[in-house]
Design an enzyme around this catalytic site. Structure first.
Site, PDB file in Angstrom:
ATOM      1  N   SER A 145      31.923  -3.180 -39.389  1.00 30.04           N
ATOM      2  CA  SER A 145      32.191  -4.473 -40.005  1.00 30.04           C
ATOM      3  C   SER A 145      30.924  -5.307 -39.917  1.00 30.04           C
ATOM      4  O   SER A 145      30.115  -5.115 -38.998  1.00 30.04           O
ATOM      5  CB  SER A 145      33.314  -5.196 -39.249  1.00 30.04           C
ATOM      6  OG  SER A 145      33.401  -6.553 -39.653  1.00 30.04           O
ATOM      7  N   TYR A 158      37.199  -7.969 -31.528  1.00 27.62           N
ATOM      8  CA  TYR A 158      36.837  -7.365 -32.804  1.00 27.62           C
ATOM      9  C   TYR A 158      35.317  -7.246 -32.928  1.00 27.62           C
ATOM     10  O   TYR A 158      34.788  -6.168 -33.222  1.00 27.62           O
ATOM     11  CB  TYR A 158      37.412  -8.188 -33.965  1.00 27.62           C
ATOM     12  CG  TYR A 158      37.401  -7.433 -35.270  1.00 27.62           C
ATOM     13  CD1 TYR A 158      38.345  -6.438 -35.517  1.00 27.62           C
ATOM     14  CD2 TYR A 158      36.454  -7.677 -36.248  1.00 27.62           C
ATOM     15  CE1 TYR A 158      38.348  -5.708 -36.707  1.00 27.62           C
ATOM     16  CE2 TYR A 158      36.439  -6.960 -37.438  1.00 27.62           C
ATOM     17  CZ  TYR A 158      37.388  -5.981 -37.660  1.00 27.62           C
ATOM     18  OH  TYR A 158      37.381  -5.261 -38.827  1.00 27.62           O
TER      19      TYR A 158
END
Length: 260
Positions: A145, A158
């Protein structure tokens, strides 16, 4: 329908919804034997049905990639049915809880995100290794990501897990080079997955002018944008590419934003 991946076995974790499903569709269209894993049974069955309606073949296996025993079982199943893995795509990931201030963060929630997003890819690579070694041109693709490089507030698990996945990518690339296994990552930016969720969660996307204009290309991303790059990176055409991370974000991470 293409044939780039005919006779190739492609395993996609977290493949029942979103980017994972987009990749499953793309690889199946290119003739691959696609195996989707997910920890959501309902989403998995819907995904297989949806692909079947497009005359595309895939199989679904229930698996929580953070659990070692699940991954061992998964790879045994693939070994028995297919005998090899040509492409392993580590796509399974969670972001819950979305945002919690540091003082309220539960360590168990942090650990759960790391378990799926970081330990999962390691476990899958470890137990897929004997199967990848049987393939002619094996490849691993990790879906990271842009949050590996930048953050919104209070997204500790995350961001940390995706940053770790970036480093795991080059570590695996160097370590598995003697086995001729290429390992790369894609770091997606804002990808609209609303239409790609299971029926009970499907959403019609609505993006503001600002949403679109903060991307240099003037739009938000789609799962197809990631799938097309995955097809390339996992193919022999990308045979000289390993240990790399391809950022696919419409240019958002290179655009400096000042508020005057």
């Amino acid at each position: 329908m293409g044939t780039t991946y005919s006779n190739k076995t492609v395993l996609i974790t977290g493949g029942a919804q979103g980017i994972g499903l987009g990749m499953a569709q793309a690889f199946a269209r290119e003739g691959a034997q696609v195996i989707i894993t997910d920890c959501d049974q309902e989403a998995g069955q819907e995904a297989i049905q949806w692909l079947k309606e497009q005359k595309l073949k895939a199989e679904f296996l229930l698996c929580d990639v953070s659990v070692e025993a699940h991954v061992v079982q998964l790879m045994e199943h693939v070994q028995n049915d297919h005998g090899k893995i040509d492409v392993l795509i580590n796509n399974a990931g969670i972001a819950s809880p979305e945002r919690v201030p540091l003082q309220d963060l539960l360590v168990s929630e942090f650990d759960r995100v790391l378990g799926v997003n970081l330990r999962g890819p390691l476990l899958c690579a470890k137990y897929a290794l004997p199967l990848l070694e049987k393939a002619e041109h094996p490849a691993i693709l990790n879906i990271s990501s842009t949050r590996a490089f930048m953050s919104e507030p209070d997204t500790f698990g995350y961001s940390a897990s995706k940053g770790g996945l970036e480093a795991l990518t080059h570590s695996l690339a160097v370590s598995l080079a003697p086995q001729r296994i290429r390992v790369n990552a894609i770091a997606p930016g804002w990808i609209e997955v609303g239409p790609w969720e299971k029926d009970s969660k499907k959403e019609v996307p609505s993006h503001s002018k600002e949403d679109k204009e903060q991307h240099l290309v003037g739009r938000v991303g789609k799962p197809e944008d990631i799938a097309e790059a995955a097809l390339f990176l996992c193919s022999e055409k990308a045979g000289f590419i390993t240990g790399q991370c391809l950022v696919i974000d419409g240019g958002m991470t290179v655009k400096m934003i000042y508020h005057h």
